[in-house]
Design an enzyme around this catalytic site. Structure first.
Site, PDB file in Angstrom:
ATOM      1  N   ASN A  14     -10.177  -0.206  -0.023  1.00  0.00           N
ATOM      2  CA  ASN A  14      -8.719  -0.119   0.027  1.00  0.00           C
ATOM      3  C   ASN A  14      -8.159  -0.625  -1.304  1.00  0.00           C
ATOM      4  O   ASN A  14      -8.216  -1.818  -1.583  1.00  0.00           O
ATOM      5  CB  ASN A  14      -8.211  -0.963   1.200  1.00  0.00           C
ATOM      6  CG  ASN A  14      -6.689  -0.989   1.290  1.00  0.00           C
ATOM      7  OD1 ASN A  14      -5.991  -0.502   0.410  1.00  0.00           O
ATOM      8  ND2 ASN A  14      -6.184  -1.567   2.374  1.00  0.00           N
ATOM      9  N   HIS A  49      -3.325   7.042   3.207  1.00  0.00           N
ATOM     10  CA  HIS A  49      -3.742   5.793   2.562  1.00  0.00           C
ATOM     11  C   HIS A  49      -5.135   5.434   3.066  1.00  0.00           C
ATOM     12  O   HIS A  49      -5.409   5.488   4.265  1.00  0.00           O
ATOM     13  CB  HIS A  49      -2.733   4.695   2.902  1.00  0.00           C
ATOM     14  CG  HIS A  49      -3.189   3.332   2.497  1.00  0.00           C
ATOM     15  ND1 HIS A  49      -3.728   3.065   1.260  1.00  0.00           N
ATOM     16  CD2 HIS A  49      -3.189   2.151   3.176  1.00  0.00           C
ATOM     17  CE1 HIS A  49      -4.037   1.778   1.191  1.00  0.00           C
ATOM     18  NE2 HIS A  49      -3.733   1.200   2.348  1.00  0.00           N
ATOM     19  N   CYS A  69       0.817  -1.229   0.000  1.00  0.00           N
ATOM     20  CA  CYS A  69       0.000   0.000   0.000  1.00  0.00           C
ATOM     21  C   CYS A  69       0.845   1.271   0.000  1.00  0.00           C
ATOM     22  O   CYS A  69       0.326   2.350  -0.258  1.00  0.00           O
ATOM     23  CB  CYS A  69      -0.948   0.003   1.194  1.00  0.00           C
ATOM     24  SG  CYS A  69      -2.048  -1.406   1.204  1.00  0.00           S
TER      25      CYS A  69
HETATM   26  N1  ACO Z   1     -18.330  -9.083   8.617  1.00  0.00           N
HETATM   27  C1  ACO Z   1     -18.784  -9.372   9.848  1.00  0.00           C
HETATM   28  N2  ACO Z   1     -17.986  -9.693  10.873  1.00  0.00           N
HETATM   29  C2  ACO Z   1     -16.671  -9.730  10.638  1.00  0.00           C
HETATM   30  C3  ACO Z   1     -16.115  -9.445   9.367  1.00  0.00           C
HETATM   31  C4  ACO Z   1     -17.006  -9.124   8.339  1.00  0.00           C
HETATM   32  N3  ACO Z   1     -16.587  -8.834   7.099  1.00  0.00           N
HETATM   33  N4  ACO Z   1     -14.775  -9.557   9.452  1.00  0.00           N
HETATM   34  C5  ACO Z   1     -14.492  -9.890  10.715  1.00  0.00           C
HETATM   35  N5  ACO Z   1     -15.620 -10.003  11.431  1.00  0.00           N
HETATM   36  C6  ACO Z   1     -15.780 -10.344  12.830  1.00  0.00           C
HETATM   37  C7  ACO Z   1     -14.580 -11.098  13.383  1.00  0.00           C
HETATM   38  O1  ACO Z   1     -14.702 -12.481  13.070  1.00  0.00           O
HETATM   39  C8  ACO Z   1     -14.703 -10.826  14.859  1.00  0.00           C
HETATM   40  O2  ACO Z   1     -15.694 -11.668  15.402  1.00  0.00           O
HETATM   41  P1  ACO Z   1     -15.461 -12.352  16.854  1.00  0.00           P
HETATM   42  O3  ACO Z   1     -15.395 -11.199  17.810  1.00  0.00           O
HETATM   43  O4  ACO Z   1     -16.671 -13.188  16.986  1.00  0.00           O
HETATM   44  O5  ACO Z   1     -14.186 -13.110  16.726  1.00  0.00           O
HETATM   45  C9  ACO Z   1     -15.257  -9.390  14.894  1.00  0.00           C
HETATM   46  O6  ACO Z   1     -15.833  -9.146  13.603  1.00  0.00           O
HETATM   47  C10 ACO Z   1     -14.205  -8.340  15.189  1.00  0.00           C
HETATM   48  O7  ACO Z   1     -13.081  -8.597  14.350  1.00  0.00           O
HETATM   49  P2  ACO Z   1     -11.808  -7.664  14.405  1.00  0.00           P
HETATM   50  O8  ACO Z   1     -10.775  -8.198  13.460  1.00  0.00           O
HETATM   51  O9  ACO Z   1     -11.421  -7.417  15.810  1.00  0.00           O
HETATM   52  O10 ACO Z   1     -12.417  -6.322  13.788  1.00  0.00           O
HETATM   53  P3  ACO Z   1     -11.730  -4.910  13.699  1.00  0.00           P
HETATM   54  O11 ACO Z   1     -12.586  -3.920  14.356  1.00  0.00           O
HETATM   55  O12 ACO Z   1     -10.278  -4.954  14.039  1.00  0.00           O
HETATM   56  O13 ACO Z   1     -11.824  -4.617  12.137  1.00  0.00           O
HETATM   57  C11 ACO Z   1     -10.426  -4.646  10.162  1.00  0.00           C
HETATM   58  C12 ACO Z   1     -11.178  -5.477  11.211  1.00  0.00           C
HETATM   59  C13 ACO Z   1     -11.443  -3.804   9.417  1.00  0.00           C
HETATM   60  C14 ACO Z   1      -9.717  -5.571   9.209  1.00  0.00           C
HETATM   61  C15 ACO Z   1      -9.411  -3.720  10.864  1.00  0.00           C
HETATM   62  O14 ACO Z   1      -8.648  -4.473  11.797  1.00  0.00           O
HETATM   63  C16 ACO Z   1      -8.467  -3.039   9.924  1.00  0.00           C
HETATM   64  O15 ACO Z   1      -8.851  -2.146   9.186  1.00  0.00           O
HETATM   65  N6  ACO Z   1      -7.174  -3.379   9.961  1.00  0.00           N
HETATM   66  C17 ACO Z   1      -6.148  -2.727   9.187  1.00  0.00           C
HETATM   67  C18 ACO Z   1      -6.240  -2.954   7.702  1.00  0.00           C
HETATM   68  C19 ACO Z   1      -5.091  -2.223   7.036  1.00  0.00           C
HETATM   69  O16 ACO Z   1      -4.765  -1.097   7.362  1.00  0.00           O
HETATM   70  N7  ACO Z   1      -4.397  -2.846   6.131  1.00  0.00           N
HETATM   71  C20 ACO Z   1      -3.162  -2.211   5.661  1.00  0.00           C
HETATM   72  C21 ACO Z   1      -3.059  -2.100   4.317  1.00  0.00           C
HETATM   73  S1  ACO Z   1      -3.647  -3.487   3.389  1.00  0.00           S
HETATM   74  C22 ACO Z   1      -2.412  -3.861   2.244  1.00  0.00           C
HETATM   75  O17 ACO Z   1      -1.261  -3.566   2.466  1.00  0.00           O
HETATM   76  C23 ACO Z   1      -2.836  -4.649   1.006  1.00  0.00           C
END
Ligand code: ACO
Length: 327
Positions: free
Chosen positions: A284, A254, A113
């Site tokens: 993203n 980003h 990214c």
């Molecule tokens: N729909 C519904 N529920 C979901 C989904 C979904 N799509 N995805 C995950 N969940 C659930 C999980 O299973 C979890 O359930 P549980 O509590 O029963 O285990 C719950 O939602 C919470 O999951 P978390 O992973 O804690 O959710 P979080 O609030 O952290 O959000 C996310 C997840 C959006 C991925 C976030 O962590 C994020 O944005 N991370 C950074 C992403 C990023 O910046 N990437 C960098 C660049 S990408 C690249 O380089 C290609």
């Protein structure tokens, strides 16, 4: 003083739109979860015939037109991508072919990214060395081909897009790229990576069956590192130029997650009305998010000559970086 300056910008996305509602029928998710956790409402997804290099070439055509630069006048094409058409040839060479940029040379940088910020930095250094040159920096991705459409943790996040900027030299001391700041930390590679398809885990039927050519991410961990690193490198850019948050006219982070962008802006004390956000429409798109946002801001008249613009990226590797410029 010789600086590089952006003469034109362009962007392109595939026609097909995939909404959160449509994703509800593909994996166990909801529009409410995706919108509230990420800020994303829809993303553009490639169809048969779309390729990373073709999308990159379309964005570049627009940027060249705005810059008043002909394809044959281009000296260098550098593409930030993690989803190239092929491992070989590189995407830059294919963009050169599509454009008929017969006097250019092209290559790619792999920085996930952060790809556009890395590409722009390479372009900036080249232009400083040869100020009369015309250089294209691109961020282009078809992430839909390396997305595991059965993994709800990742498939709701990504989209396809390309953005480009044309650079050349300027003697105008009030405008141009002021500084660039790049970092990486390979020790943390496992938190965000694509396991299969390379030398360590070569392509095979089993690899494809397990969808191990797709992005794997520890979202929570990535989130924390992204906030810290993006805030730190943006502060580094401000300090290096003896500037403060009040000086920034437009902050383009980003677009990975609206919550990451808000936390970074909060740490930097940059108010949200000076933060560019379009994640709701594209998701993203990795290295393409920043050049697409820059092009939108440019074409909508949001950028005035002399405005202070701060670009800030974070991605797999980990890699991160910032670019400070006077528009
Ligand atoms: N729909 C519904 N529920 C979901 C989904 C979904 N799509 N995805 C995950 N969940 C659930 C999980 O299973 C979890 O359930 P549980 O509590 O029963 O285990 C719950 O939602 C919470 O999951 P978390 O992973 O804690 O959710 P979080 O609030 O952290 O959000 C996310 C997840 C959006 C991925 C976030 O962590 C994020 O944005 N991370 C950074 C992403 C990023 O910046 N990437 C960098 C660049 S990408 C690249 O380089 C290609």
């Amino acid at each position: 003083m010789n600086r590089s300056i952006i003469l034109g910008t362009g962007s392109a996305v595939p026609k097909k739109i995939l909404t959160n509602q449509e994703l509800e029928s593909m994996v166990d998710t909801s529009d409410e979860w995706i919108s509230s956790r990420t800020g994303i409402k829809q993303r553009h997804i490639a169809e048969d015939g779309d390729t990373t290099s073709l999308l990159a070439a379309e964005a570049t055509r627009q940027a060249l037109e705005m810059a008043g630069v002909k394809p044959e006048e281009v000296d260098m094409i550098v593409v930030g991508t993690t989803s190239p058409d092929m491992i070989m040839p590189n995407t830059g060479a294919l963009v050169q072919k599509h454009l008929g940029a017969s006097n250019a040379f092209g290559f790619d940088v792999y920085a996930a990214c952060s790809g556009f910020v890395y590409a722009l930095t390479v372009a900036d250094k080249f232009v400083k060395d040869k100020p009369e040159s015309k250089v294209v920096a691109i961020g282009a991705e078809l992430l839909s081909y390396i997305t595991d459409w059965q993994d709800r943790n990742t498939c709701v996040l990504f989209g396809d897009a390309a953005g480009a900027a044309v650079l050349s030299g300027t003697n105008d001391s009030d405008r141009g790229i002021l500084s660039t700041h790049l970092h990486s930390d390979g020790r943390l590679w496992e938190l965000l990576h694509i396991p299969g398809g390379g030398v360590v885990y070569p392509p095979s039927g089993e690899m494809a069956e397990r969808r191990d050519h797709c992005i794997r991410m520890h979202g929570n961990e990535v989130f924390k590192h992204a906030v810290r690193s993006m805030a730190d490198v943006a502060q580094e850019a401000l300090t290096a130029n003896e500037l403060g948050p009040d000086d920034v006219d437009l902050f383009i982070p980003h677009q990975a997650n609206i919550r990451i962008m808000k936390k970074v802006a909060e740490r930097l004390e940059i108010p949200l009305d000076r933060v560019y956000v379009n994640i709701e429409r594209y998701g993203n798109t990795s290295s393409a998010t920043i050049p697409v946002a820059l092009d939108e801001a440019n074409r909508s008249g949001r950028l005035k000559p002399g405005d202070l613009v701060l670009l800030d990226a974070f991605g797999g590797g980990f890699t991160w970086g910032a670019v400070m410029m006077r528009w």
